[in-house]
Design a protein around this motif. Structure first.
Motif, PDB file in Angstrom:
ATOM      1  N   THR A 183       0.827  -1.219   0.000  1.00  0.00           N
ATOM      2  CA  THR A 183       0.000   0.000   0.000  1.00  0.00           C
ATOM      3  C   THR A 183       0.860   1.268   0.000  1.00  0.00           C
ATOM      4  O   THR A 183       0.411   2.322  -0.452  1.00  0.00           O
ATOM      5  CB  THR A 183      -0.966   0.042   1.207  1.00  0.00           C
ATOM      6  N   GLY A 184       2.097   1.163   0.469  1.00  0.00           N
ATOM      7  CA  GLY A 184       3.002   2.315   0.454  1.00  0.00           C
ATOM      8  C   GLY A 184       3.220   2.809  -0.981  1.00  0.00           C
ATOM      9  O   GLY A 184       3.344   4.014  -1.228  1.00  0.00           O
ATOM     10  N   TYR A 236       0.690   5.521  -1.966  1.00  0.00           N
ATOM     11  CA  TYR A 236       0.980   6.875  -1.475  1.00  0.00           C
ATOM     12  C   TYR A 236       2.181   7.460  -2.218  1.00  0.00           C
ATOM     13  O   TYR A 236       2.245   8.655  -2.492  1.00  0.00           O
ATOM     14  CB  TYR A 236       1.197   6.854   0.045  1.00  0.00           C
ATOM     15  N   ARG A 237       3.123   6.609  -2.550  1.00  0.00           N
ATOM     16  CA  ARG A 237       4.299   7.057  -3.309  1.00  0.00           C
ATOM     17  C   ARG A 237       3.876   7.565  -4.693  1.00  0.00           C
ATOM     18  O   ARG A 237       4.424   8.536  -5.209  1.00  0.00           O
ATOM     19  CB  ARG A 237       5.296   5.895  -3.457  1.00  0.00           C
ATOM     20  N   ALA A 277       5.614  10.883   0.021  1.00  0.00           N
ATOM     21  CA  ALA A 277       4.563   9.902   0.317  1.00  0.00           C
ATOM     22  C   ALA A 277       4.103  10.040   1.765  1.00  0.00           C
ATOM     23  O   ALA A 277       2.901   9.998   2.072  1.00  0.00           O
ATOM     24  CB  ALA A 277       5.087   8.491   0.060  1.00  0.00           C
ATOM     25  N   SER A 278       5.073  10.226   2.657  1.00  0.00           N
ATOM     26  CA  SER A 278       4.732  10.384   4.069  1.00  0.00           C
ATOM     27  C   SER A 278       3.905  11.661   4.269  1.00  0.00           C
ATOM     28  O   SER A 278       2.984  11.695   5.087  1.00  0.00           O
ATOM     29  CB  SER A 278       6.032  10.414   4.888  1.00  0.00           C
ATOM     30  N   ALA A 297       0.311  11.284   2.779  1.00  0.00           N
ATOM     31  CA  ALA A 297      -0.434  10.288   3.560  1.00  0.00           C
ATOM     32  C   ALA A 297      -1.094  10.884   4.808  1.00  0.00           C
ATOM     33  O   ALA A 297      -1.925  10.249   5.445  1.00  0.00           O
ATOM     34  CB  ALA A 297       0.494   9.140   3.957  1.00  0.00           C
ATOM     35  N   ARG A 309      -6.013   9.618   1.877  1.00  0.00           N
ATOM     36  CA  ARG A 309      -6.123   8.306   2.526  1.00  0.00           C
ATOM     37  C   ARG A 309      -7.449   7.621   2.162  1.00  0.00           C
ATOM     38  O   ARG A 309      -7.488   6.437   1.877  1.00  0.00           O
ATOM     39  CB  ARG A 309      -6.032   8.416   4.061  1.00  0.00           C
ATOM     40  N   GLY A 356       1.597  -2.010   5.257  1.00  0.00           N
ATOM     41  CA  GLY A 356       1.419  -0.562   5.325  1.00  0.00           C
ATOM     42  C   GLY A 356       1.649  -0.038   6.724  1.00  0.00           C
ATOM     43  O   GLY A 356       2.569  -0.468   7.428  1.00  0.00           O
ATOM     44  N   ARG A 357       0.812   0.929   7.108  1.00  0.00           N
ATOM     45  CA  ARG A 357       0.947   1.550   8.427  1.00  0.00           C
ATOM     46  C   ARG A 357      -0.331   1.400   9.256  1.00  0.00           C
ATOM     47  O   ARG A 357      -0.282   1.390  10.483  1.00  0.00           O
ATOM     48  CB  ARG A 357       1.239   3.053   8.293  1.00  0.00           C
ATOM     49  N   ASP A 358      -1.475   1.315   8.524  1.00  0.00           N
ATOM     50  CA  ASP A 358      -2.793   1.364   9.177  1.00  0.00           C
ATOM     51  C   ASP A 358      -3.667   0.192   8.746  1.00  0.00           C
ATOM     52  O   ASP A 358      -4.884   0.276   8.808  1.00  0.00           O
ATOM     53  CB  ASP A 358      -3.499   2.672   8.773  1.00  0.00           C
ATOM     54  N   ILE A 359      -3.049  -0.867   8.251  1.00  0.00           N
ATOM     55  CA  ILE A 359      -3.860  -1.955   7.684  1.00  0.00           C
ATOM     56  C   ILE A 359      -4.655  -2.655   8.804  1.00  0.00           C
ATOM     57  O   ILE A 359      -5.858  -2.847   8.696  1.00  0.00           O
ATOM     58  CB  ILE A 359      -2.989  -2.979   6.892  1.00  0.00           C
ATOM     59  N   ARG A 402       9.963  10.353   8.734  1.00  0.00           N
ATOM     60  CA  ARG A 402       8.749   9.603   8.373  1.00  0.00           C
ATOM     61  C   ARG A 402       8.123   8.923   9.596  1.00  0.00           C
ATOM     62  O   ARG A 402       6.914   8.888   9.745  1.00  0.00           O
ATOM     63  CB  ARG A 402       9.077   8.575   7.292  1.00  0.00           C
ATOM     64  N   ASP A 420       4.417   9.809  10.261  1.00  0.00           N
ATOM     65  CA  ASP A 420       3.440   8.727  10.079  1.00  0.00           C
ATOM     66  C   ASP A 420       2.732   8.387  11.394  1.00  0.00           C
ATOM     67  O   ASP A 420       1.561   7.995  11.389  1.00  0.00           O
ATOM     68  CB  ASP A 420       4.127   7.456   9.532  1.00  0.00           C
ATOM     69  N   ARG A 424       0.201  11.718  12.787  1.00  0.00           N
ATOM     70  CA  ARG A 424      -0.938  12.289  12.059  1.00  0.00           C
ATOM     71  C   ARG A 424      -2.242  11.913  12.760  1.00  0.00           C
ATOM     72  O   ARG A 424      -2.321  10.869  13.437  1.00  0.00           O
ATOM     73  CB  ARG A 424      -0.929  11.843  10.595  1.00  0.00           C
TER      74      ARG A 424
HETATM   75  O1   DC Z   1       5.876   1.536   3.021  1.00  0.00           O
HETATM   76  P1   DC Z   1       6.496   2.742   2.308  1.00  0.00           P
HETATM   77  O2   DC Z   1       7.807   3.174   2.890  1.00  0.00           O
HETATM   78  O3   DC Z   1       6.579   2.528   0.837  1.00  0.00           O
HETATM   79  O4   DC Z   1       5.450   3.964   2.551  1.00  0.00           O
HETATM   80  C1   DC Z   1       5.695   5.271   2.109  1.00  0.00           C
HETATM   81  C2   DC Z   1       4.888   6.238   2.958  1.00  0.00           C
HETATM   82  O5   DC Z   1       3.507   6.061   2.691  1.00  0.00           O
HETATM   83  C3   DC Z   1       5.042   6.071   4.466  1.00  0.00           C
HETATM   84  O6   DC Z   1       6.071   6.874   5.004  1.00  0.00           O
HETATM   85  C4   DC Z   1       3.691   6.473   5.008  1.00  0.00           C
HETATM   86  C5   DC Z   1       2.730   6.217   3.869  1.00  0.00           C
HETATM   87  N1   DC Z   1       1.874   5.036   4.086  1.00  0.00           N
HETATM   88  C6   DC Z   1       0.758   5.205   4.864  1.00  0.00           C
HETATM   89  O7   DC Z   1       0.558   6.273   5.427  1.00  0.00           O
HETATM   90  N2   DC Z   1      -0.107   4.185   5.028  1.00  0.00           N
HETATM   91  C7   DC Z   1       0.109   2.998   4.440  1.00  0.00           C
HETATM   92  N3   DC Z   1      -0.786   2.016   4.600  1.00  0.00           N
HETATM   93  C8   DC Z   1       1.270   2.793   3.669  1.00  0.00           C
HETATM   94  C9   DC Z   1       2.159   3.839   3.518  1.00  0.00           C
END
Ligand code: DC
Length: 226
Positions: A37-38, A41-42, A101-102, A105, A111, A131-134, A183, A187, A190
């Motif tokens: 999922t990153g 956002y990228r 991306a950060s 996001a 989002r 990801g971060r919030d899955i 990041r 991340d 937020r």
């Molecule tokens: O996993 P990554 O490093 O490719 O992610 C890049 C940025 O995207 C990360 O710093 C925060 C954001 N991100 C997010 O907020 N939520 C996600 N599910 C995945 C990535």
């Protein structure tokens, strides 16, 4: 290992914790889809950078997100990501895009649109999503939730070595570490769907674990479910 049920595995954690390596390995073993999922956002960040839009500008980003076309396709096990029909899978791996991306996001409008796409994919088939919030937001009912961590030194070392392998030599270890620290903070702080461990996630500190050890731990959990 085949799983008879439709499953969703959520792998969250900060940059460099090993999410994508582990997610790819687990998806291959289980023969299910891996969604990074990153990368989504990228891709949004890449579009903003190309259009000279500040990645911190909420007003401009919430307009940009309405006219962006992001598609994820699979060539064998390889996930490719398309921005308005252009394959940008390799172009989104630069330090500038990582920070962008950060930033994008943080914006709720961004989002919401990305999460819609992610849930659509998980609806159709079994997935390993990183990801971060899955586990906390995208798939709160995921079959298995993993939260990977590692020390900042180790995570920066991994990213730095990855860059060297790609032939990128103009970014120092300290630059990589600073980007990761930025990041991490951005991340996790937020307001909307921050980087966080779900209450029911299994936390694994990968600082001194091998990739195989981490994958084994996850697959052991899955065996009990499939
Ligand atoms: O996993 P990554 O490093 O490719 O992610 C890049 C940025 O995207 C990360 O710093 C925060 C954001 N991100 C997010 O907020 N939520 C996600 N599910 C995945 C990535």
């Amino acid at each position: 290992m085949d799983c008879n049920k439709k499953i969703a595995i959520a792998i969250d954690g900060p940059a460099g914790a090993g999410k994508s390596t582990i997610a790819k390995l687990v998806s291959k073993k289980l023969k299910i889809v891996y969604l990074d999922t990153g990368a989504m956002y990228r891709t949004v960040a890449l579009k903003a950078i190309r259009e000279n839009v500040d990645t911190l500008d909420r007003e401009k980003l919430s307009k940009l997100i309405e006219r962006i076309n992001i598609k994820v396709e699979y060539i064998g096990e390889d996930q490719r990501i398309y921005l308005d029909d252009e394959d940008v899978s390799d172009l989104i791996r630069t330090p500038e895009v990582s920070i962008g991306a950060s930033n994008v996001a943080v914006i709720p409008e961004v989002r919401i649109k990305m999460v819609e796409l992610q849930r659509e994919i998980a609806q159709k088939c079994s997935v390993v999503m990183d990801g971060r919030d899955i586990g906390t937001y995208v798939l709160p009912n995921a079959t298995l939730k993993i939260f990977l961590t590692a020390s900042i030194e180790e995570r920066a070392k991994r990213r730095y070595n990855e860059q060297l392998l790609k032939g990128i030599t103009d970014v120092s270890f300290d630059d990589v570490k600073k980007d990761i620290e930025y990041r991490d903070k951005n991340d996790s702080s937020r307001a909307f769907a921050p980087l966080a461990k779900a209450d029911d996630a299994i936390e694994l500190d990968t600082t001194i674990m091998s990739i195989d050890e981490v994958a084994k731990k996850i697959l052991e959990q899955i065996e009990g479910i499939c």
